[in-house]
Scaffold this active site. Structure first.
Site, PDB file in Angstrom:
ATOM      1  CB  CYS A   4     -80.963 -44.310 -36.239  1.00  0.00           C
ATOM      2  SG  CYS A   4     -80.792 -43.495 -34.649  1.00  0.00           S
ATOM      3  CB  CYS A   5     -85.634 -46.844 -36.322  1.00  0.00           C
ATOM      4  SG  CYS A   5     -86.365 -45.216 -36.150  1.00  0.00           S
TER       5      CYS A   5
ATOM      6  CB  CYS B 140     -85.900 -39.914 -30.912  1.00  0.00           C
ATOM      7  SG  CYS B 140     -85.852 -41.640 -30.441  1.00  0.00           S
TER       8      CYS B 140
ATOM      9  CB  CYS C   4     -86.887 -38.348 -35.414  1.00  0.00           C
ATOM     10  SG  CYS C   4     -85.242 -38.959 -35.779  1.00  0.00           S
TER      11      CYS C   4
ATOM     12  CB  CYS D 277     -89.710 -46.643 -35.452  1.00  0.00           C
ATOM     13  SG  CYS D 277     -90.825 -47.654 -34.467  1.00  0.00           S
TER      14      CYS D 277
HETATM   15  S1  SF4 Z   1     -86.697 -41.994 -33.966  1.00  0.00           S
HETATM   16 FE1  SF4 Z   1     -84.837 -40.956 -34.761  1.00  0.00          FE
HETATM   17  S2  SF4 Z   1     -83.348 -40.855 -33.052  1.00  0.00           S
HETATM   18 FE2  SF4 Z   1     -85.002 -42.346 -32.504  1.00  0.00          FE
HETATM   19  S3  SF4 Z   1     -84.185 -44.292 -33.065  1.00  0.00           S
HETATM   20 FE3  SF4 Z   1     -85.380 -43.586 -34.829  1.00  0.00          FE
HETATM   21  S4  SF4 Z   1     -83.961 -42.424 -36.157  1.00  0.00           S
HETATM   22 FE4  SF4 Z   1     -82.963 -42.751 -34.150  1.00  0.00          FE
END
Ligand code: SF4
Length: 251
Positions: free
Chosen positions: A115-116, A197, A200, A223
């Site tokens: 996701c990151c 985010c 998280c 991240c």
């Molecule tokens: S902080 Fe969480 S929601 Fe944001 S990009 Fe990374 S995993 Fe995804």
């Protein structure tokens, strides 16, 4: 074009310099080919303020993951308007849209590294291809990885990463905010000391580590922007290639 030796010498020299001196040097050295990144959380505000005063019109790269708190967007809008910032929004590449739509709720929890990567690392990689230098706000007192950083770091692709606040402590951030009467992110007073985010980030106690609320309990502290973004052995990227291949998604 600076040699590796010159970069290392400047980096050592800047260990005793001020953030302002480092940013002024960066402005002289890279003129129009420099950008900074900002997440618009409270700890980002001093660097954002001083860098955009020293370099008016400096592109401010903001990663819009689609998962931010609404408060972050509102705060960003306010600062952008009041300070006249040149913000550049970065978003995931469109080939991920279908995958994210199908996995939007579960992805941050089930695979935060991927996701990151697709929401933060890859958009930043793509944006920085247009610049020779990148001003970042990391500090050595934030994480074990950041404690090993240098003020000037030449990346594998030739980009120079500049970390003017590397030697600042949390107290320096608060002192600068108070001295210049700068605004804080609206969630700061509710215990959100480091804000990323929404899925998280959680509020923390007064005496907790500043980044304890990021990916809490998930064994993740970075991240990827400040770790392996430029590494050719990026694990998340390998996974990306696998996913793209198996889903037959055009890049
Ligand atoms: S902080 Fe969480 S929601 Fe944001 S990009 Fe990374 S995993 Fe995804």
């Amino acid at each position: 074009m600076l040699s590796v030796q010159e970069i290392n010498e400047y980096s050592s020299e800047f260990e005793t310099g001020t953030p302002q001196q480092i940013i002024e040097w960066a402005a002289r050295s890279f003129s129009a080919s420099i950008a900074m990144s900002s997440s618009f959380q409270t700890q980002s505000i001093p660097l954002l303020y001083m860098a955009t005063r020293i370099i008016p019109g400096l592109p401010v790269l903001f990663i819009d993951t689609g998962y931010h708190f609404w408060d972050t967007f509102m705060f960003r809008e306010r600062i952008e308007h009041e300070w006249g910032l040149n913000i550049v929004d970065l978003r995931r590449t469109p080939h991920w849209d279908l995958f994210v739509r199908q996995n939007a709720r579960t992805l941050p929890v089930e695979d935060p590294n991927l996701c990151c990567f697709l929401h933060k690392v890859q958009p930043m990689q793509n944006a920085l291809k247009g610049y020779k230098a990148w001003i970042s706000g990391i500090r050595r007192d934030q994480t074990a990885v950041r404690a090993q950083a240098k003020i000037l770091e030449l990346q594998e692709d030739g980009l120079l990463k500049i970390n003017p606040l590397l030697n600042w402590k949390k107290a320096d951030v608060n002192r600068y905010i108070e001295e210049h009467d700068l605004p804080r992110h609206p969630l700061y007073e509710k215990g959100y000391r480091s804000i990323g985010c929404a899925p998280c980030t959680v509020a923390i106690g007064e005496n907790d580590d500043e980044r304890a609320g990021r990916w809490a309990g998930r064994g993740k502290v970075e991240c990827g922007l400040h770790t392996n973004m430029f590494s050719k052995n990026n694990v998340a990227e390998s996974k990306t290639e696998f996913l793209l291949d198996t889903q037959k998604i055009d890049r």
